[in-house]
Design a protein around this motif. Structure first.
Motif, mmCIF file in Angstrom:
data_model
loop_
_atom_site.group_PDB
_atom_site.id
_atom_site.type_symbol
_atom_site.label_atom_id
_atom_site.label_comp_id
_atom_site.label_asym_id
_atom_site.label_seq_id
_atom_site.Cartn_x
_atom_site.Cartn_y
_atom_site.Cartn_z
ATOM 1 N N SER A 187 -46.013 25.205 13.920
ATOM 2 C CA SER A 187 -45.299 26.333 13.332
ATOM 3 C C SER A 187 -45.484 26.338 11.817
ATOM 4 N N VAL A 188 -45.291 27.520 11.249
ATOM 5 C CA VAL A 188 -45.406 27.705 9.798
ATOM 6 C C VAL A 188 -44.117 27.245 9.136
ATOM 7 N N PHE A 189 -44.239 26.479 8.039
ATOM 8 C CA PHE A 189 -43.030 26.048 7.325
ATOM 9 C C PHE A 189 -43.011 26.504 5.869
ATOM 10 N N GLU A 190 -44.101 27.113 5.388
ATOM 11 C CA GLU A 190 -44.075 27.651 4.026
ATOM 12 C C GLU A 190 -45.188 28.679 3.867
ATOM 13 N N GLU A 191 -44.858 29.761 3.129
ATOM 14 C CA GLU A 191 -45.838 30.797 2.828
ATOM 15 C C GLU A 191 -45.970 30.914 1.315
ATOM 16 N N VAL A 192 -47.207 31.049 0.850
ATOM 17 C CA VAL A 192 -47.505 31.053 -0.582
ATOM 18 C C VAL A 192 -48.337 32.287 -0.917
ATOM 19 N N LEU A 193 -47.985 32.945 -2.025
ATOM 20 C CA LEU A 193 -48.774 34.067 -2.522
ATOM 21 C C LEU A 193 -49.789 33.570 -3.541
ATOM 22 N N VAL A 194 -51.019 34.038 -3.417
ATOM 23 C CA VAL A 194 -52.033 33.849 -4.452
ATOM 24 C C VAL A 194 -52.098 35.166 -5.208
ATOM 25 N N MET A 195 -51.849 35.118 -6.517
ATOM 26 C CA MET A 195 -51.731 36.327 -7.322
ATOM 27 C C MET A 195 -52.749 36.312 -8.463
ATOM 28 N N THR A 196 -53.158 37.497 -8.896
ATOM 29 C CA THR A 196 -54.094 37.617 -10.011
ATOM 30 C C THR A 196 -53.607 38.680 -10.988
ATOM 31 N N CYS A 197 -54.085 38.589 -12.221
ATOM 32 C CA CYS A 197 -53.837 39.661 -13.187
ATOM 33 C C CYS A 197 -55.062 39.829 -14.076
ATOM 34 N N ASN A 198 -55.228 41.026 -14.587
ATOM 35 C CA ASN A 198 -56.345 41.371 -15.455
ATOM 36 C C ASN A 198 -55.960 41.043 -16.895
ATOM 37 N N LEU A 199 -56.547 39.984 -17.447
ATOM 38 C CA LEU A 199 -56.195 39.563 -18.801
ATOM 39 C C LEU A 199 -56.669 40.551 -19.855
ATOM 40 N N GLU A 200 -57.732 41.271 -19.554
ATOM 41 C CA GLU A 200 -58.268 42.204 -20.540
ATOM 42 C C GLU A 200 -57.319 43.369 -20.797
ATOM 43 N N LYS A 201 -56.494 43.708 -19.815
ATOM 44 C CA LYS A 201 -55.570 44.826 -19.953
ATOM 45 C C LYS A 201 -54.134 44.377 -20.253
ATOM 46 N N LEU A 202 -53.918 43.076 -20.336
ATOM 47 C CA LEU A 202 -52.567 42.550 -20.510
ATOM 48 C C LEU A 202 -52.148 42.614 -21.972
ATOM 49 N N ASP A 203 -50.949 43.125 -22.204
ATOM 50 C CA ASP A 203 -50.404 43.226 -23.562
ATOM 51 C C ASP A 203 -49.754 41.899 -23.931
ATOM 52 N N LEU A 204 -50.430 41.130 -24.776
ATOM 53 C CA LEU A 204 -49.945 39.814 -25.199
ATOM 54 C C LEU A 204 -49.889 39.762 -26.718
ATOM 55 N N PRO A 205 -48.978 38.966 -27.275
ATOM 56 C CA PRO A 205 -48.927 38.826 -28.739
ATOM 57 C C PRO A 205 -50.221 38.236 -29.276
ATOM 58 N N ASP A 206 -50.574 38.636 -30.486
ATOM 59 C CA ASP A 206 -51.809 38.148 -31.093
ATOM 60 C C ASP A 206 -51.696 36.711 -31.605
ATOM 61 N N THR A 207 -50.469 36.263 -31.837
ATOM 62 C CA THR A 207 -50.274 34.920 -32.381
ATOM 63 C C THR A 207 -50.107 33.903 -31.264
ATOM 64 N N MET A 208 -50.475 32.667 -31.546
ATOM 65 C CA MET A 208 -50.314 31.566 -30.605
ATOM 66 C C MET A 208 -49.111 30.734 -31.041
ATOM 67 N N ASP A 209 -47.970 30.966 -30.400
ATOM 68 C CA ASP A 209 -46.772 30.205 -30.746
ATOM 69 C C ASP A 209 -46.868 28.752 -30.277
ATOM 70 N N HIS A 210 -47.612 28.539 -29.206
ATOM 71 C CA HIS A 210 -47.763 27.183 -28.658
ATOM 72 C C HIS A 210 -49.239 26.919 -28.434
ATOM 73 N N LEU A 211 -49.755 25.875 -29.058
ATOM 74 C CA LEU A 211 -51.137 25.478 -28.868
ATOM 75 C C LEU A 211 -51.210 24.424 -27.772
ATOM 76 N N PRO A 212 -52.285 24.409 -27.009
ATOM 77 C CA PRO A 212 -52.383 23.423 -25.927
ATOM 78 C C PRO A 212 -52.581 22.019 -26.461
ATOM 79 N N GLY A 213 -51.959 21.072 -25.788
ATOM 80 C CA GLY A 213 -52.153 19.671 -26.132
ATOM 81 C C GLY A 213 -53.175 19.043 -25.198
ATOM 82 N N HIS A 214 -53.568 17.838 -25.527
ATOM 83 C CA HIS A 214 -54.534 17.115 -24.702
ATOM 84 C C HIS A 214 -54.044 15.710 -24.372
#
Length: 257
Positions: free
Chosen positions: A102-129
């Motif tokens: 039997s099924v015990f969990e269902e998961v959605l795989v979702m996508t978005c178009n980054l080229e059309k996404l309205d995002l701030p121009d500034t980077m408030d958080h830079l990625p760490g390593h």
């Protein structure tokens, strides 16, 4: 409910499954025909411990192959788990349904178009390593078992595509949110987004997600993707705000679940 997919969407499913495997690598990935058998002794994640059938026409010797897989999982101390995507043969799904699974969990795989996404121009958080620092913060945010520390660090270290580790900390050693962004050519995977319980509904999730997506877009990613449990209403509401839409679903099966 069955997972259905038109023939036209199967190439997208195959591509997102492939980048998903690279974005969250299992310690062991073996094949039985087109079934990928993913096992990770140090971490119990279903994504890292499941059988993923990848060809709708691969239907031979189901009982024998399921028993072979069960023995592999037993050797790792894991219950045999099947992950059903639109690539799983209908015959296998019917076999599971009539054999006590039997099924015990269902998961959605979702996508978005980054080229059309309205995002701030500034980077408030830079990625760490610093993987160790990120893992410590993530365990604190999610209140996870500290015994998973080494396994989580090993998983992140094993990711081959470019990785950005994002943390939101207003005070040092007091993280409010975390997310991993894995850029694989033009695709960016959002992994393990988490917000501390005390800081929810305060915009921390949206802030850290925006930073990760902005970073990926600057690095020439055009599409973002993620996986989210179908019952996680707060996360779905957040992703809807960012323009994510469902690409397909997958479900986890266990015998007697």
């Amino acid at each position: 409910m069955h997972i259905e997919s038109s023939t036209g969407t199967l190439p997208l499913v195959r591509r997102l499954e492939a980048v998903g495997f690279r974005a969250w690598p299992a310690a062991s990935a073996q094949y039985d025909g087109s079934w990928q058998i993913r096992l990770t002794g140090g971490h119990p994640s279903k994504r890292l411990n499941s059988v993923v059938p990848l060809d709708p026409s691969d239907t031979g010797n189901l009982d024998i192959r399921l028993e072979r897989a069960r023995r592999k999982f037993e050797a790792y101390g894991r219950p045999l788990t099947i992950r059903e995507t639109p690539l799983m043969p209908l015959e296998l799904r019917e076999h599971l349904e009539t054999s006590g699974w039997s099924v015990f969990e269902e998961v959605l795989v979702m996508t978005c178009n980054l080229e059309k996404l309205d995002l701030p121009d500034t980077m408030d958080h830079l990625p760490g390593h610093d993987i160790g620092r990120f893992v410590e913060a993530y365990i604190k945010i999610t209140e996870a078992d500290p015994a998973l520390r080494a396994a989580l660090a090993e998983i992140i270290s094993s990711i081959k595509p470019t990785v950005g580790l994002f943390l939101k900390e207003e005070v040092e050693n007091d993280p409010q949110a975390a997310v991993i962004c894995v850029q694989d050519n033009d695709l960016a995977g959002i992994m393990s987004l988490a917000v501390a319980a005390a800081g929810r509904r305060q915009g921390h999730g949206a802030e850290i997600l925006a930073a990760a997506l902005r970073w990926a877009r600057v690095r020439s990613a055009r599409t973002a993707w993620l996986q989210v449990v179908a019952t996680n209403a707060p996360a779905l509401a957040l992703y809807d705000r960012f323009g994510f839409t469902e690409a397909y679903r997958h479900r986890y099966w266990r015998k007697g679940a």
